[in-house]
Write an enzyme that holds these catalytic residues in place. Sequence first.
Site, PDB file in Angstrom:
ATOM      1  N   ASN A 161      33.313  35.300  45.200  1.00  0.00           N
ATOM      2  CA  ASN A 161      34.497  35.810  44.807  1.00  0.00           C
ATOM      3  C   ASN A 161      35.100  36.312  46.371  1.00  0.00           C
ATOM      4  O   ASN A 161      34.225  36.378  47.089  1.00  0.00           O
ATOM      5  CB  ASN A 161      34.316  37.460  44.012  1.00  0.00           C
ATOM      6  N   CYS A 162      36.480  36.756  46.393  1.00  0.00           N
ATOM      7  CA  CYS A 162      37.152  37.329  47.633  1.00  0.00           C
ATOM      8  C   CYS A 162      37.419  38.813  47.149  1.00  0.00           C
ATOM      9  O   CYS A 162      36.846  39.552  46.499  1.00  0.00           O
ATOM     10  CB  CYS A 162      38.184  36.171  47.923  1.00  0.00           C
ATOM     11  N   PHE A 163      38.675  39.248  47.673  1.00  0.00           N
ATOM     12  CA  PHE A 163      38.912  40.719  47.592  1.00  0.00           C
ATOM     13  C   PHE A 163      39.057  40.838  46.163  1.00  0.00           C
ATOM     14  O   PHE A 163      38.847  42.022  45.561  1.00  0.00           O
ATOM     15  CB  PHE A 163      40.165  40.983  48.383  1.00  0.00           C
TER      16      PHE A 163
END
Length: 514
Positions: free
Chosen positions: A455-457
């Site tokens: 995942n990112c932000f």
Amino acid sequence: MKSKFSQTMQDFSRAVIVPVKFMAVMGLFLAFSVILQLEFMPAALQTFGGLIKTMMDSMLNNLALIFCVGISASLAKKKKVEAALISLIAFLFFLAANNAWLTLTDQLAKAGEMGLFGTGQAVVLGFQVVDMNVFLGMLVGCLVAFIHNRFSDKEFVDFLSIYGGSRLSFMILIPVILITAIGMSYIWPVVNGWISSLSGFILTTGLLGVFIYSFGNRFLIPTGLHHLLWMPFCFTALGGTATIGGQVYNGAANIFYAEMANAGTITSLDPSLRFATFGFVKIFGSIAVSLALIHCAKKERKEEVKGMILPSMFVASVAGITEPLDFSFLFASPLLWLVHSLLTAVSETILWGVGARTYMLYGLIDTVVSNSVFSPSVTRFYLVIIVGIVMSVIWYFVFVLLIKKLNLKTPGREDELTEEIALAPVNGEASLMENDFDLVVAGLGGKENIESISNCFTRLRVTVKDESLVDASQLEKISQQKGVVLNGTNVQVIIGMGVQGFKEDICEKLGIIE
């Protein structure tokens, strides 16, 4: 091939942002340390500020190592701790091997009045090596991750088992790092020349360069590749080089942090600052866009839209994380996103053109704290406020005009059927999570089709083995999703700020050990 390349670039973008997020914290503490060392502060606080500054300098001056470990651990699909440890050792191996080769071949540069500045070499952790700065960390981190992912699962028979798994990838890395260290002794001086030329070209394009940089930095957000544009300009020599306090710093953000540490002697900020003002849209643009979306929502939906948009506006403007707000209208109207990006470019170009010299990399908190160490005559922060107010009004009315005239389906303006679905009651949080898990697995083509999850932000990022098995309609039923992006074997589900916990729950249920 195109899909695989895009996936690789997105994975790299996600990995790079991991250490960058910690730099925001460093910047805040560096700012506080400078404030504590002001002359009117008590001696005890000045001493305390000096200690904090020393700590922050240790991070600022060793970014290559930090990027190396962060990138390798992020890109590693499994055994992340071992990948991080190997990357640390590999980084040290590179320094030792490169220094030994430069010494053996009599290529070590002689320090002059400015030290090693201008020689193409630098001292890193006590080793004099070719000056690759943060690029060294990126290179070694990527090499470690690539080899680790390919060989860390290979096992041998019992009496050779100690050499299997991560130890095998470590053994393979030793000659790879040696060859790389020798090769960089000849390759990097040439690359250094290219970087200097490119940096010089961008720096001499004036306002046009600012416009193109600002537009691309915002417009590429949906692809997740915007980090590849701004990160090199902010943290490598591509964004500029400056000597401050007798030490050389590369990249707009690094130069500004160094100027903060020497605020008492700074009368004007380095021109590289033009690459570190994209926080302007996060502060002013986010507020204007949020108000426009709320204004254009149907009367019976306004309160609901406020509940969704206002928290996103706060996170965007204060903390500088815009993805939750961006995705609330990006998929509803790509045209709005194009206009938003153009307004961003226009704003930053005007800002630089009128003479504002304010560091704005993240949100309001970081902007205020970081610039408070300088005199307003240096940052000209008052120009930011003036331009911000004017552009916010323009932003607001342009969005309202486009949404109403084109009848764009932004939040609160969806068709009746969509509204009924959106307003349907939810029965039970536990059963909802269970349903979400089933929808994720079904949408991704089953457990066996899932290769990796990260995942990112705001996005759940999944790499699948067979893209034909992906069912977007199932993924769109996930209760927390705000959009689905399919790009070959790369699947992205927009979740929002809670994506980290969402991913961890999914991994736990799938039995994936991170």
